[in-house]
Design a protein around this motif. Sequence first.
Motif, PDB file in Angstrom:
ATOM      1  N   VAL A   1      11.921  28.403   7.310  1.00  0.00           N
ATOM      2  CA  VAL A   1      12.190  29.557   6.472  1.00  0.00           C
ATOM      3  C   VAL A   1      10.875  29.983   5.843  1.00  0.00           C
ATOM      4  O   VAL A   1      10.130  29.156   5.318  1.00  0.00           O
ATOM      5  N   MET A   2      10.574  31.279   5.947  1.00  0.00           N
ATOM      6  CA  MET A   2       9.354  31.809   5.338  1.00  0.00           C
ATOM      7  C   MET A   2       9.562  33.247   4.905  1.00  0.00           C
ATOM      8  O   MET A   2      10.474  33.922   5.375  1.00  0.00           O
ATOM      9  N   ASP A   3       8.743  33.701   3.997  1.00  0.00           N
ATOM     10  CA  ASP A   3       8.760  35.081   3.557  1.00  0.00           C
ATOM     11  C   ASP A   3       8.309  35.974   4.711  1.00  0.00           C
ATOM     12  O   ASP A   3       7.379  35.637   5.454  1.00  0.00           O
ATOM     13  N   TYR A   4       8.957  37.119   4.874  1.00  0.00           N
ATOM     14  CA  TYR A   4       8.678  38.031   5.982  1.00  0.00           C
ATOM     15  C   TYR A   4       7.192  38.361   6.104  1.00  0.00           C
ATOM     16  O   TYR A   4       6.637  38.358   7.195  1.00  0.00           O
ATOM     17  N   ASN A   5       6.539  38.640   4.998  1.00  0.00           N
ATOM     18  CA  ASN A   5       5.105  38.959   5.017  1.00  0.00           C
ATOM     19  C   ASN A   5       4.230  37.765   4.651  1.00  0.00           C
ATOM     20  O   ASN A   5       3.014  37.904   4.566  1.00  0.00           O
ATOM     21  N   ALA A   6       4.855  36.614   4.404  1.00  0.00           N
ATOM     22  CA  ALA A   6       4.144  35.397   4.019  1.00  0.00           C
ATOM     23  C   ALA A   6       3.271  35.607   2.797  1.00  0.00           C
ATOM     24  O   ALA A   6       2.192  35.051   2.689  1.00  0.00           O
ATOM     25  N   ASP A   7       3.786  36.418   1.827  1.00  0.00           N
ATOM     26  CA  ASP A   7       2.977  36.689   0.637  1.00  0.00           C
ATOM     27  C   ASP A   7       3.776  36.634  -0.669  1.00  0.00           C
ATOM     28  O   ASP A   7       3.267  36.989  -1.710  1.00  0.00           O
ATOM     29  N   GLN A   8       5.040  36.180  -0.625  1.00  0.00           N
ATOM     30  CA  GLN A   8       5.871  36.123  -1.819  1.00  0.00           C
ATOM     31  C   GLN A   8       6.498  34.746  -1.981  1.00  0.00           C
ATOM     32  O   GLN A   8       6.923  34.140  -0.991  1.00  0.00           O
ATOM     33  N   ALA A   9       6.568  34.286  -3.216  1.00  0.00           N
ATOM     34  CA  ALA A   9       7.275  33.044  -3.532  1.00  0.00           C
ATOM     35  C   ALA A   9       8.690  33.395  -3.962  1.00  0.00           C
ATOM     36  O   ALA A   9       8.971  34.538  -4.323  1.00  0.00           O
ATOM     37  N   GLY A  10       9.606  32.460  -3.923  1.00  0.00           N
ATOM     38  CA  GLY A  10      10.964  32.711  -4.392  1.00  0.00           C
ATOM     39  C   GLY A  10      11.931  31.691  -3.854  1.00  0.00           C
ATOM     40  O   GLY A  10      11.562  30.755  -3.142  1.00  0.00           O
ATOM     41  N   SER A  11      13.185  31.877  -4.201  1.00  0.00           N
ATOM     42  CA  SER A  11      14.230  30.975  -3.737  1.00  0.00           C
ATOM     43  C   SER A  11      15.069  31.695  -2.686  1.00  0.00           C
ATOM     44  O   SER A  11      14.989  32.910  -2.532  1.00  0.00           O
ATOM     45  N   TYR A  12      15.873  30.943  -1.971  1.00  0.00           N
ATOM     46  CA  TYR A  12      16.689  31.520  -0.914  1.00  0.00           C
ATOM     47  C   TYR A  12      17.959  30.707  -0.725  1.00  0.00           C
ATOM     48  O   TYR A  12      18.080  29.578  -1.205  1.00  0.00           O
ATOM     49  N   SER A  13      18.920  31.286  -0.024  1.00  0.00           N
ATOM     50  CA  SER A  13      20.137  30.599   0.387  1.00  0.00           C
ATOM     51  C   SER A  13      20.173  30.580   1.904  1.00  0.00           C
ATOM     52  O   SER A  13      19.707  31.513   2.556  1.00  0.00           O
ATOM     53  N   LEU A  14      20.726  29.512   2.465  1.00  0.00           N
ATOM     54  CA  LEU A  14      20.774  29.341   3.906  1.00  0.00           C
ATOM     55  C   LEU A  14      22.166  28.866   4.302  1.00  0.00           C
ATOM     56  O   LEU A  14      22.742  28.014   3.640  1.00  0.00           O
ATOM     57  N   SER A  15      22.716  29.443   5.369  1.00  0.00           N
ATOM     58  CA  SER A  15      24.015  29.024   5.888  1.00  0.00           C
ATOM     59  C   SER A  15      23.869  28.631   7.343  1.00  0.00           C
ATOM     60  O   SER A  15      23.009  29.155   8.053  1.00  0.00           O
ATOM     61  N   PHE A  16      24.728  27.709   7.792  1.00  0.00           N
ATOM     62  CA  PHE A  16      24.736  27.282   9.193  1.00  0.00           C
ATOM     63  C   PHE A  16      26.166  26.996   9.603  1.00  0.00           C
ATOM     64  O   PHE A  16      26.912  26.360   8.868  1.00  0.00           O
ATOM     65  N   MET A  17      26.567  27.500  10.787  1.00  0.00           N
ATOM     66  CA  MET A  17      27.885  27.193  11.326  1.00  0.00           C
ATOM     67  C   MET A  17      27.785  27.137  12.848  1.00  0.00           C
ATOM     68  O   MET A  17      27.203  28.018  13.464  1.00  0.00           O
ATOM     69  N   ASP A  18      28.343  26.095  13.429  1.00  0.00           N
ATOM     70  CA  ASP A  18      28.404  25.976  14.878  1.00  0.00           C
ATOM     71  C   ASP A  18      29.705  26.642  15.327  1.00  0.00           C
ATOM     72  O   ASP A  18      30.780  26.060  15.197  1.00  0.00           O
ATOM     73  N   VAL A  19      29.630  27.883  15.844  1.00  0.00           N
ATOM     74  CA  VAL A  19      30.837  28.622  16.200  1.00  0.00           C
ATOM     75  C   VAL A  19      31.542  28.063  17.430  1.00  0.00           C
ATOM     76  O   VAL A  19      32.692  28.391  17.676  1.00  0.00           O
ATOM     77  N   SER A  20      30.883  27.214  18.195  1.00  0.00           N
ATOM     78  CA  SER A  20      31.537  26.652  19.376  1.00  0.00           C
ATOM     79  C   SER A  20      32.231  25.331  19.086  1.00  0.00           C
ATOM     80  O   SER A  20      33.160  24.954  19.786  1.00  0.00           O
ATOM     81  N   MET A  21      31.796  24.601  18.044  1.00  0.00           N
ATOM     82  CA  MET A  21      32.358  23.283  17.755  1.00  0.00           C
ATOM     83  C   MET A  21      32.925  23.150  16.338  1.00  0.00           C
ATOM     84  O   MET A  21      33.696  22.260  16.075  1.00  0.00           O
ATOM     85  N   GLY A  22      32.481  24.002  15.404  1.00  0.00           N
ATOM     86  CA  GLY A  22      32.943  23.903  14.026  1.00  0.00           C
ATOM     87  C   GLY A  22      32.225  22.799  13.272  1.00  0.00           C
ATOM     88  O   GLY A  22      31.214  22.302  13.750  1.00  0.00           O
ATOM     89  N   PRO A  23      32.699  22.414  12.103  1.00  0.00           N
ATOM     90  CA  PRO A  23      33.927  22.886  11.486  1.00  0.00           C
ATOM     91  C   PRO A  23      33.787  24.323  10.977  1.00  0.00           C
ATOM     92  O   PRO A  23      32.677  24.791  10.718  1.00  0.00           O
ATOM     93  N   LEU A  24      34.934  25.014  10.854  1.00  0.00           N
ATOM     94  CA  LEU A  24      34.922  26.403  10.419  1.00  0.00           C
ATOM     95  C   LEU A  24      35.194  26.551   8.927  1.00  0.00           C
ATOM     96  O   LEU A  24      35.076  27.645   8.395  1.00  0.00           O
ATOM     97  N   THR A  25      35.581  25.484   8.273  1.00  0.00           N
ATOM     98  CA  THR A  25      35.772  25.496   6.822  1.00  0.00           C
ATOM     99  C   THR A  25      35.061  24.280   6.242  1.00  0.00           C
ATOM    100  O   THR A  25      34.750  23.330   6.952  1.00  0.00           O
ATOM    101  N   SER A  26      34.804  24.338   4.931  1.00  0.00           N
ATOM    102  CA  SER A  26      34.205  23.193   4.256  1.00  0.00           C
ATOM    103  C   SER A  26      34.860  23.036   2.894  1.00  0.00           C
ATOM    104  O   SER A  26      35.661  23.882   2.490  1.00  0.00           O
TER     105      SER A  26
END
Length: 145
Positions: A1-26
């Motif tokens: 994960v990196m800033d688009y222009n590689a010139d800004q600091a900050g926080s972020y959120s990230l999600s991951f889901m395997d649509v072929s195997m799941g799980p689909l809920t948590s």
Amino acid sequence: VMDYNADQAGSYSLSFMDVSMGPLTSGSDTDGGSIISDEIKTGQMQQGVDFDAFTFSGLAGNRVLITCVSTGGALNTNLLLYPPGGGTAVTYSSGTDYLDVQLPVTGPYTIVVDDIGYDSPGNYTLSMNNVTAGPFTGADPDGNP
């Protein structure tokens, strides 16, 4: 994960889901699971990077209509339909709230609902109808065999 222009600091959120195997809920995000023809599901995007997934079984050649609309918040719903076994999405809505697709192969499909900009929470309502095979009445009693 990196800033688009590689010139800004900050926080972020990230999600991951395997649509072929799941799980689909948590644990805290119970939206998702299975859906059948003429069933109506409701859900919520807790934050912009949230997405939910629903599975259904389809036969090659069947035509399905999938609709998902925002029912609250700034959410702008987007739909993606993934084929059995994963791979690239068969089709996507790009913010139109609607998919009309003839299924290319037989097997379990996965509908993914997300926010088109990945930045807005909100509520939604999803429905899927198999116009080739039905059933045509279920959660919505309008319609006939």
